[in-house]
Write an enzyme that holds these catalytic residues in place. Structure first.
Site, PDB file in Angstrom:
ATOM      1  N   ILE A  18      64.825  60.504  47.747  1.00 37.09           N
ATOM      2  CA  ILE A  18      65.820  60.287  48.795  1.00 37.09           C
ATOM      3  C   ILE A  18      66.976  59.515  48.164  1.00 37.09           C
ATOM      4  CG2 ILE A  18      64.241  60.406  50.755  1.00 37.09           C
ATOM      5  CD1 ILE A  18      64.026  57.420  50.790  1.00 37.09           C
ATOM      6  N   ASP A  19      68.144  59.604  48.775  1.00 41.77           N
ATOM      7  CA  ASP A  19      69.357  59.047  48.186  1.00 41.77           C
ATOM      8  C   ASP A  19      69.325  57.520  48.119  1.00 41.77           C
ATOM      9  OD1 ASP A  19      70.365  61.661  48.075  1.00 41.77           O
ATOM     10  OD2 ASP A  19      71.128  61.504  50.119  1.00 41.77           O
ATOM     11  N   LYS A  20      70.217  56.977  47.323  1.00 44.69           N
ATOM     12  CA  LYS A  20      70.271  55.539  47.070  1.00 44.69           C
ATOM     13  C   LYS A  20      70.316  54.719  48.359  1.00 44.69           C
ATOM     14  CE  LYS A  20      73.165  52.045  44.781  1.00 44.69           C
ATOM     15  NZ  LYS A  20      74.353  51.820  43.915  1.00 44.69           N
ATOM     16  N   ARG A  62      73.008  65.130  55.372  1.00 42.67           N
ATOM     17  CA  ARG A  62      74.391  64.646  55.288  1.00 42.67           C
ATOM     18  C   ARG A  62      75.376  65.813  55.257  1.00 42.67           C
ATOM     19  NH1 ARG A  62      74.041  60.856  50.152  1.00 42.67           N
ATOM     20  NH2 ARG A  62      76.154  60.240  50.814  1.00 42.67           N
ATOM     21  N   THR A  90      69.682  55.814  51.444  1.00 46.43           N
ATOM     22  CA  THR A  90      68.721  56.254  52.455  1.00 46.43           C
ATOM     23  C   THR A  90      67.440  55.431  52.316  1.00 46.43           C
ATOM     24  OG1 THR A  90      69.616  58.501  52.379  1.00 46.43           O
ATOM     25  CG2 THR A  90      67.438  58.227  53.355  1.00 46.43           C
TER      26      THR A  90
END
Length: 350
Positions: free
Chosen positions: A160-162, A264, A164
């Site tokens: 998962i993104d930084k 997103r 998130t």
């Protein structure tokens, strides 16, 4: 190779998620193929894949012949259609153990479930060689009793993104990694996210589709492409409204696919960027009034979270060794909770 090319290569690996993380090998046996064990057959055709690894792949049900899983002693026959799903090999970046606190939700001999905080990168990469979740996991692994089937390193199943937050699964053994990889590839895992998006989403529930690929104008972001454009990979996001705040909406998202930045990108595509999304335009006032008081309110909201308001709330999967169906849930982080409370108060008095 230029510095930009190097960055592109690193980012392309870092951006790969879920289904995109796994190589899908496809081999059709020759017409004159002699009967031979499938593990030996594939060792001669796949680079850097050991017999032991192929046997683990078969145990995980990831060795498919003519549409059916087979054991490693299966004898290949002429015209057999063979498929293999493998996790990507570890990149040439040494994982250094770092004593970083991590929130472990669940752990056993096969896997670890972690609740990732905001502002933490999952895997070392360009510009982020330390302080990542995997650096912390390596440190944790070093303190565990060692067994023969341990990797000695974490097996990352998805990312998962930084900015998130939320639930991630990390495999401890090669068998667990291969088994979990196939679940994500086959889309039998279940993932739900909470996202706060700009605007009043009209429908109470719906589905967003559209091929997702890297932007041709800005390589750091992704966008939706039409199917006939022949670019990107198919992506499907199901959503339902949880709570409305007039100018923003809290939605629950269920992922059918796992493309990079999928939620997103999809919500930006339908005109509802995620609140405070720094890469996709959610870090400015998109809905509401022009009054200075409202602008200050939004700025105060932005300060509560470092990036997009997105949380990996739940994860459902089948345990790779017991076969038990497991389900994990995580509470929203403090900043996200405070953000929602501010919006509730705002809509009550305005």
């Amino acid at each position: 190779m230029s510095k930009e090319d190097i960055e592109d290569n690193i980012e392309s690996v870092e951006d790969q998620q879920t289904e995109d993380m796994f190589e899908h090998h496809h081999v059709i046996a020759d017409v004159g193929q002699d009967a031979v064990r499938i593990d030996k057959f594939l060792m001669d055709r796949l680079a850097n894949v050991s017999r032991n690894r192929l046997q683990n792949i078969a145990k995980a049900g990831s060795l498919i012949v003519n549409g059916n899983p087979v054991k490693s002693n299966y004898k290949v026959r002429a015209k057999d259609d063979i498929s293999v799903v493998l996790p990507y090999p570890v990149r040439e970046i040494k994982l250094v153990a770092e004593d970083i606190p991590i929130d472990i939700v669940y752990e056993d001999d096969a896997l670890v479930i972690v609740n990732k905080p905001a502002n933490m990168v999952v895997h070392p990469g360009f510009g982020n060689y330390s302080g990542t979740l995997l650096n912390a996991i390596v440190y944790h692994f070093e303190g565990l009793p060692q067994r023969e089937d341990y990797f000695g390193r974490p097996g990352l199943v998805h990312r998962i993104d930084k900015h998130t937050t939320g639930i991630l699964v990390v495999a401890k053994t090669e068998l667990a990694l291969t088994h979990l990889a196939k679940q994500f590839y086959d889309r039998t895992s279940e993932r739900k996210y909470y996202a706060l998006v700009w605007g009043d989403v009209v429908e109470d529930e719906g589905t967003i589709t559209g091929h997702i690929g890297r932007s041709k104008k800005n390589r750091k972001v992704f966008q939706v492409y039409e199917e006939d454009e022949g670019f990107g990979k198919d992506a499907t996001t199901h959503y339902k409204v949880v709570e409305r705040f007039r100018y923003v909406t809290l939605v629950e998202c269920k992922l059918e696919t796992g493309r990079t930045h999928q939620i997103r990108v999809h919500f930006k595509h339908i005109g509802h960027p995620l609140f405070h999304d720094l890469e996709y335009g959610g870090d400015r006032i998109l809905k509401g009034t022009t009054f200075a008081k409202y602008q200050q309110f939004i700025n105060n909201c932005f300060k509560l979270i470092p990036g997009q308001a997105l949380h990996a709330k739940t994860l459902g999967l089948t345990h790779p060794t017991t076969g038990e169906r497991l389900f994990f849930d995580s509470e929203l982080p403090t900043g996200f909770t405070q953000l929602l409370e501010k919006w509730r108060n705002y809509t009550k008095i305005n």
